[in-house]
Design a protein around this motif. Structure first.
Motif, PDB file in Angstrom:
ATOM      1  N   SER A  70       0.907  -1.071   0.049  1.00  0.00           N
ATOM      2  CA  SER A  70       0.142   0.047   0.020  1.00  0.00           C
ATOM      3  C   SER A  70       0.986   1.078  -0.059  1.00  0.00           C
ATOM      4  O   SER A  70       1.905   1.296   0.715  1.00  0.00           O
ATOM      5  N   ASN A  71       0.642   2.270  -0.975  1.00  0.00           N
ATOM      6  CA  ASN A  71       1.279   3.449  -0.916  1.00  0.00           C
ATOM      7  C   ASN A  71       2.866   3.111  -1.048  1.00  0.00           C
ATOM      8  O   ASN A  71       3.700   3.536  -0.719  1.00  0.00           O
ATOM      9  N   GLU A  72       2.959   2.281  -2.067  1.00  0.00           N
ATOM     10  CA  GLU A  72       4.469   1.662  -2.658  1.00  0.00           C
ATOM     11  C   GLU A  72       5.142   1.246  -1.338  1.00  0.00           C
ATOM     12  O   GLU A  72       6.618   1.076  -1.251  1.00  0.00           O
ATOM     13  N   ARG A  73       4.501   0.762  -0.008  1.00  0.00           N
ATOM     14  CA  ARG A  73       5.371   0.164   0.979  1.00  0.00           C
ATOM     15  C   ARG A  73       4.754  -1.184   0.861  1.00  0.00           C
ATOM     16  O   ARG A  73       3.534  -1.417   0.992  1.00  0.00           O
ATOM     17  N   ARG A  74       5.821  -2.062   1.269  1.00  0.00           N
ATOM     18  CA  ARG A  74       5.500  -3.750   1.246  1.00  0.00           C
ATOM     19  C   ARG A  74       5.558  -4.124   2.977  1.00  0.00           C
ATOM     20  O   ARG A  74       6.567  -3.796   3.369  1.00  0.00           O
ATOM     21  N   GLN A  75       4.774  -4.772   3.362  1.00  0.00           N
ATOM     22  CA  GLN A  75       4.644  -5.239   4.794  1.00  0.00           C
ATOM     23  C   GLN A  75       4.707  -6.685   4.565  1.00  0.00           C
ATOM     24  O   GLN A  75       3.392  -7.392   4.067  1.00  0.00           O
ATOM     25  N   ASP A  76       5.394  -7.472   5.144  1.00  0.00           N
ATOM     26  CA  ASP A  76       5.700  -8.711   5.136  1.00  0.00           C
ATOM     27  C   ASP A  76       4.940  -9.412   6.283  1.00  0.00           C
ATOM     28  O   ASP A  76       5.212  -9.203   7.430  1.00  0.00           O
ATOM     29  N   LEU A  77       4.023 -10.336   5.870  1.00  0.00           N
ATOM     30  CA  LEU A  77       3.034 -10.746   6.819  1.00  0.00           C
ATOM     31  C   LEU A  77       3.016 -12.247   6.943  1.00  0.00           C
ATOM     32  O   LEU A  77       2.832 -12.998   7.858  1.00  0.00           O
ATOM     33  N   ALA A  78       4.167 -12.882   6.369  1.00  0.00           N
ATOM     34  CA  ALA A  78       4.252 -14.234   6.448  1.00  0.00           C
ATOM     35  C   ALA A  78       4.750 -14.861   7.721  1.00  0.00           C
ATOM     36  O   ALA A  78       4.371 -15.742   8.201  1.00  0.00           O
ATOM     37  N   ALA A  91      -4.529 -24.744   6.028  1.00  0.00           N
ATOM     38  CA  ALA A  91      -4.540 -23.554   5.556  1.00  0.00           C
ATOM     39  C   ALA A  91      -4.098 -22.707   6.544  1.00  0.00           C
ATOM     40  O   ALA A  91      -3.359 -23.112   7.765  1.00  0.00           O
ATOM     41  N   TRP A  92      -3.932 -21.343   6.256  1.00  0.00           N
ATOM     42  CA  TRP A  92      -3.060 -20.247   7.045  1.00  0.00           C
ATOM     43  C   TRP A  92      -4.064 -19.126   7.402  1.00  0.00           C
ATOM     44  O   TRP A  92      -4.967 -18.842   6.417  1.00  0.00           O
ATOM     45  N   GLN A  93      -3.780 -18.361   8.387  1.00  0.00           N
ATOM     46  CA  GLN A  93      -4.586 -17.415   8.723  1.00  0.00           C
ATOM     47  C   GLN A  93      -3.707 -16.172   9.523  1.00  0.00           C
ATOM     48  O   GLN A  93      -2.846 -16.761  10.363  1.00  0.00           O
ATOM     49  N   THR A  94      -4.045 -14.978   9.307  1.00  0.00           N
ATOM     50  CA  THR A  94      -3.472 -14.153  10.331  1.00  0.00           C
ATOM     51  C   THR A  94      -4.346 -12.905  10.302  1.00  0.00           C
ATOM     52  O   THR A  94      -5.432 -12.540   9.631  1.00  0.00           O
ATOM     53  N   LEU A  95      -4.418 -11.861  11.439  1.00  0.00           N
ATOM     54  CA  LEU A  95      -5.092 -10.847  11.627  1.00  0.00           C
ATOM     55  C   LEU A  95      -4.229  -9.743  11.312  1.00  0.00           C
ATOM     56  O   LEU A  95      -2.955  -9.885  11.673  1.00  0.00           O
ATOM     57  N   TYR A  96      -4.661  -8.740  10.480  1.00  0.00           N
ATOM     58  CA  TYR A  96      -3.860  -7.870  10.189  1.00  0.00           C
ATOM     59  C   TYR A  96      -4.606  -6.272  10.636  1.00  0.00           C
ATOM     60  O   TYR A  96      -5.707  -6.295  10.344  1.00  0.00           O
ATOM     61  N   ARG A  97      -3.904  -5.606  11.446  1.00  0.00           N
ATOM     62  CA  ARG A  97      -4.674  -4.052  11.894  1.00  0.00           C
ATOM     63  C   ARG A  97      -4.356  -3.112  10.716  1.00  0.00           C
ATOM     64  O   ARG A  97      -3.058  -2.699  10.507  1.00  0.00           O
ATOM     65  N   VAL A  98      -5.446  -2.540   9.988  1.00  0.00           N
ATOM     66  CA  VAL A  98      -5.001  -1.717   9.387  1.00  0.00           C
ATOM     67  C   VAL A  98      -5.146  -0.224   9.846  1.00  0.00           C
ATOM     68  O   VAL A  98      -6.136   0.060  10.398  1.00  0.00           O
TER      69      VAL A  98
END
Ligand SMILES: [Cu+2]
Length: 260
Positions: A70-78, A91-98
Motif C-alpha cells: 500500500s502506498n508503495e510500501r510492502r509489509q511482510d505478513l508471512a 490452511a493459514w490465517q492471520t489478523l492484520y490491523r489496518v
C-alpha cells in the motif's frame, strides 16, 4: 487430496479424469472484509488452496511469501501466519490491523504444489485488494508478479450483478486470448450446480488480455488465468515436469442494503 488407500486413489484419479475442467483449483486469499472502516480495522485473512464452489479443500503448504502493498510500501505478513483449517484441510490465517488510509494489495506467493493427477506443479499467485478509510486510488496498479490479473473495474464496493473486467498479464505482458476460470465461493455450501459444467465458468480474454464477467450474486468471486511456465520443476522422483502458473484474483460483490 490425501487418499487413505489404493482403491480410494484409483477412484480419485478416475473422478478427476471424468470431471475434467469442473475440478478447478483456486489459490484463495479471503479477507473478513474488503472495505475497512473504523468499526472493522482488524482484518482476518484466510489463505487456502481449494475448490471453492464444491467446498473441497486441499492442503496448502506454508506460502513462500505473504504480504500487503500500500502506498508503495510492502509489509511482510508471512511471519505472522498461523496454521488453520479451511474446508477440512491445512490452511493459514492471520489478523492484520489496518492503521492508515490506502488501497492494499494482499498477495500470496505459494510454495509449488505437486498435482499427480495432472502430472505438473501448480503455483497460483493469488491476490485480493482491500480499501481502507475512504482511500480509492492505486487499485489498478500491477504488483509485478510473474503472472497476475490487473483490475479494470474497481475491485471493491461492487454490487451483485455488476460486471467485472480485468487484464491478464504474464511476465508483465498482456496474454491475448487468455482463458479465465471463474468460480463462486459457495461459502455456506447451500448452492448446487445444475451440472459439472456449471461449477466453473470460463471466459476468454481479447487480444489485449482483457476479459469481462458479470457476477450474478453476492459473495466472493475468484478469477484464475492459467498459463504454462517457461521453466520446469522436479516431480517427487526428481524428473523435470511442467509448471502451471495461475494469476488468481478474489473480489467481493455486495447486496444492496435496505432502508429500515
Ligand atoms: Cu484440487
Amino acid at each position: 487430496m490425501v487418499r487413505k488407500n489404493v482403491l480410494g486413489l484409483a477412484l480419485g484419479v478416475a473422478l478427476v479424469a471424468t470431471a475434467g475442467q469442473a475440478q478447478a483449483h483456486f489459490g484463495m486469499v479471503v479477507p473478513s472484509t474488503n472495505v475497512v472502516t473504523q468499526e472493522s480495522r482488524n482484518v482476518e485473512f484466510n489463505l487456502s488452496f481449494s475448490h471453492p464452489f464444491e467446498i473441497i479443500g486441499m492442503d496448502l503448504a506454508k506460502p513462500e511469501q505473504f504480504y500487503v502493498i500500500s502506498n508503495e510500501r510492502r509489509q511482510d505478513l508471512a511471519p505472522f501466519l498461523k496454521s488453520a483449517t479451511v474446508m477440512e484441510h491445512q490452511a493459514w490465517q492471520t489478523l492484520y490491523r489496518v492503521t492508515r488510509p490506502g488501497v492494499y494489495h494482499v498477495v500470496m506467493e505459494p510454495t509449488p504444489y505437486w498435482e499427480a493427477a495432472e502430472d505438473l506443479s501448480i503455483v497460483h499467485y493469488t491476490k485480493t485488494i482491500i480499501a481502507a478509510y475512504g482511500a480509492d486510488s492505486g487499485w489498478d496498479e500491477a504488483v509485478g508478479l510473474p503472472t497476475e490479473i490487473i483490475p479494470l473495474t474497481r475491485p471493491f464496493a461492487n454490487y451483485a450483478g455488476n460486471s467485472f473486467s480485468g487484464q491478464v498479464l504474464l511476465g508483465g505482458r498482456p496474454v491475448p486470448g487468455a482463458e479465465v476460470e471463474v468460480e463462486f465461493y459457495n461459502q455456506d455450501g447451500h448452492l448446487k450446480a445444475p451440472s459439472d459444467y456449471h461449477v466453473t465458468q470460463v471466459v476468454k480474454a481479447d487480444e489485449n488480455g482483457v476479459f469481462t464477467f458479470t457476477c450474478p450474486r453476492a459473495g466472493w468471486w475468484g478469477f484464475a488465468a492459467l498459463n504454462e511456465a517457461d521453466y520446469t520443476l522436479p516431480d517427487p522422483s526428481g524428473t523435470p515436469k511442467p509448471v502451471e502458473l495461475g494469476a488468481v484474483l478474489w473480489i467481493y460483490m455486495d447486496d444492496y442494503e435496505q432502508e429500515r
